[in-house]
Design a protein around this motif. Sequence first.
Motif, PDB file in Angstrom:
ATOM      1  N   ILE A   1     -14.340  18.868  40.909  1.00 37.58           N
ATOM      2  CA  ILE A   1     -15.045  18.383  39.717  1.00 37.58           C
ATOM      3  C   ILE A   1     -14.147  18.459  38.491  1.00 37.58           C
ATOM      4  O   ILE A   1     -14.034  17.507  37.712  1.00 37.58           O
ATOM      5  N   LEU A   2     -13.491  19.615  38.319  1.00 34.94           N
ATOM      6  CA  LEU A   2     -12.653  19.827  37.138  1.00 34.94           C
ATOM      7  C   LEU A   2     -11.470  18.862  37.103  1.00 34.94           C
ATOM      8  O   LEU A   2     -11.132  18.325  36.046  1.00 34.94           O
ATOM      9  N   CYS A   3     -10.842  18.616  38.246  1.00 31.93           N
ATOM     10  CA  CYS A   3      -9.664  17.745  38.284  1.00 31.93           C
ATOM     11  C   CYS A   3     -10.029  16.300  37.953  1.00 31.93           C
ATOM     12  O   CYS A   3      -9.249  15.591  37.299  1.00 31.93           O
ATOM     13  N   THR A   4     -11.187  15.835  38.391  1.00 30.56           N
ATOM     14  CA  THR A   4     -11.602  14.478  38.046  1.00 30.56           C
ATOM     15  C   THR A   4     -11.928  14.378  36.563  1.00 30.56           C
ATOM     16  O   THR A   4     -11.576  13.390  35.902  1.00 30.56           O
ATOM     17  N   LYS A   5     -12.581  15.383  36.008  1.00 29.46           N
ATOM     18  CA  LYS A   5     -12.841  15.390  34.564  1.00 29.46           C
ATOM     19  C   LYS A   5     -11.518  15.339  33.800  1.00 29.46           C
ATOM     20  O   LYS A   5     -11.366  14.595  32.830  1.00 29.46           O
ATOM     21  N   ALA A   6     -10.550  16.148  34.250  1.00 29.43           N
ATOM     22  CA  ALA A   6      -9.237  16.169  33.597  1.00 29.43           C
ATOM     23  C   ALA A   6      -8.558  14.811  33.683  1.00 29.43           C
ATOM     24  O   ALA A   6      -7.878  14.381  32.752  1.00 29.43           O
ATOM     25  N   ALA A   7      -8.737  14.117  34.817  1.00 30.48           N
ATOM     26  CA  ALA A   7      -8.138  12.795  34.982  1.00 30.48           C
ATOM     27  C   ALA A   7      -8.683  11.808  33.949  1.00 30.48           C
ATOM     28  O   ALA A   7      -7.937  10.977  33.417  1.00 30.48           O
ATOM     29  N   TYR A   8      -9.969  11.883  33.660  1.00 36.01           N
ATOM     30  CA  TYR A   8     -10.556  11.018  32.635  1.00 36.01           C
ATOM     31  C   TYR A   8     -10.066  11.399  31.245  1.00 36.01           C
ATOM     32  O   TYR A   8      -9.820  10.526  30.403  1.00 36.01           O
ATOM     33  N   TRP A   9      -9.924  12.692  30.991  1.00 31.54           N
ATOM     34  CA  TRP A   9      -9.421  13.115  29.680  1.00 31.54           C
ATOM     35  C   TRP A   9      -7.981  12.644  29.466  1.00 31.54           C
ATOM     36  O   TRP A   9      -7.598  12.264  28.369  1.00 31.54           O
ATOM     37  N   MET A  10      -7.181  12.662  30.525  1.00 27.17           N
ATOM     38  CA  MET A  10      -5.768  12.304  30.438  1.00 27.17           C
ATOM     39  C   MET A  10      -5.530  10.804  30.472  1.00 27.17           C
ATOM     40  O   MET A  10      -4.443  10.341  30.105  1.00 27.17           O
ATOM     41  N   ASN A  11      -6.521  10.026  30.908  1.00 26.65           N
ATOM     42  CA  ASN A  11      -6.283   8.621  31.192  1.00 26.65           C
ATOM     43  C   ASN A  11      -5.804   7.771  30.018  1.00 26.65           C
ATOM     44  O   ASN A  11      -4.944   6.908  30.210  1.00 26.65           O
ATOM     45  N   PRO A  12      -6.314   7.950  28.784  1.00 24.64           N
ATOM     46  CA  PRO A  12      -5.793   7.129  27.683  1.00 24.64           C
ATOM     47  C   PRO A  12      -4.284   7.291  27.502  1.00 24.64           C
ATOM     48  O   PRO A  12      -3.559   6.308  27.318  1.00 24.64           O
ATOM     49  N   TYR A  13      -3.810   8.524  27.589  1.00 24.43           N
ATOM     50  CA  TYR A  13      -2.374   8.787  27.439  1.00 24.43           C
ATOM     51  C   TYR A  13      -1.594   8.176  28.603  1.00 24.43           C
ATOM     52  O   TYR A  13      -0.564   7.508  28.392  1.00 24.43           O
ATOM     53  N   LEU A  14      -2.062   8.374  29.825  1.00 26.56           N
ATOM     54  CA  LEU A  14      -1.356   7.849  30.994  1.00 26.56           C
ATOM     55  C   LEU A  14      -1.332   6.325  30.995  1.00 26.56           C
ATOM     56  O   LEU A  14      -0.324   5.714  31.368  1.00 26.56           O
ATOM     57  N   THR A  15      -2.433   5.707  30.586  1.00 29.44           N
ATOM     58  CA  THR A  15      -2.490   4.252  30.554  1.00 29.44           C
ATOM     59  C   THR A  15      -1.483   3.678  29.569  1.00 29.44           C
ATOM     60  O   THR A  15      -0.808   2.682  29.851  1.00 29.44           O
ATOM     61  N   ARG A  16      -1.386   4.301  28.399  1.00 29.64           N
ATOM     62  CA  ARG A  16      -0.405   3.829  27.413  1.00 29.64           C
ATOM     63  C   ARG A  16       1.013   3.972  27.940  1.00 29.64           C
ATOM     64  O   ARG A  16       1.863   3.106  27.736  1.00 29.64           O
ATOM     65  N   LYS A  17       1.290   5.094  28.618  1.00 35.38           N
ATOM     66  CA  LYS A  17       2.629   5.329  29.131  1.00 35.38           C
ATOM     67  C   LYS A  17       2.983   4.394  30.285  1.00 35.38           C
ATOM     68  O   LYS A  17       4.120   3.917  30.391  1.00 35.38           O
ATOM     69  N   LEU A  18       2.013   4.124  31.148  1.00 33.37           N
ATOM     70  CA  LEU A  18       2.281   3.300  32.333  1.00 33.37           C
ATOM     71  C   LEU A  18       2.264   1.811  32.055  1.00 33.37           C
ATOM     72  O   LEU A  18       3.072   1.051  32.596  1.00 33.37           O
TER      73      LEU A  18
END
Length: 253
Positions: free
Chosen positions: A207-224
């Motif tokens: 549960i925690l890792c998926t929540k973290a993935a959503y929190w991190m996604n804006p940054y990762l999307t910009r980088k990728l």
Amino acid sequence: MRKISLLILLLLISYKALAQNTKVIDSIHTDTVRNIRFNYKQLIIPGILIGYGFWGIESGQIKSFNFQIRDEITENIDTKVTIDDFTRYMPAVSVYALNAFDVKGKNNMRDRSVILATSTMLTVGAVFGLKSITNVERPDRTSNDSFPSGHTAIAFAGAEFLYQEYKDKSIWYGVAGYAIATGTGIFRMYNNRHWLTDVAAGAGIGILCTKAAYWMNPYLTRKLFGKKEANSTSFISPSYDGESFAITYIKTF
């Protein structure tokens, strides 16, 4: 009776996790990527599950309860079932299946694939890291890598992923995903492969890792991918077979 009580407890935990998530307000990223905002309250349920798992490593009372649950669940078992090898993937796969049937989720194919890949990498990394550190013996005494349950972690990571993508359509998608994840954890105990504390910790980690993935996604999307949407389709498919982890990346122009 204890079997029924255990099932009710796990389903109640799943329901509380879903109920807690409904209070979280979604935000819309400028690149049309929709994510969940960080809120410390989102850490409560996974924190309790992970904490209970770690507590059980040292607590004699919880260890004794682990044995009682194991004996109750595995009583009169003639053959093992391998359905948990498949059910762990069902919640995450359901996101793509629903999209294939034109039931649109929160994010597009590219963005949800990045989120799933991030969640899977975080989950697998956490599981393997803890297995190597804790060295807890499995109930069937075949190895010392019982804590936490990797199958359960992957299943609950997928259940949270399914819920986040489709909660705006209906909460019942998430309920179904969490029910399947709970069943996966129960089958891991039924097959005498994990203790209750292993399953609880695995659920919290997923549960925690998926929540973290959503929190991190804006940054990762910009980088990728940069700020602008490209005229192409990208697909990231993570896979984990219990021993190895792989990611397949496909891009069409």
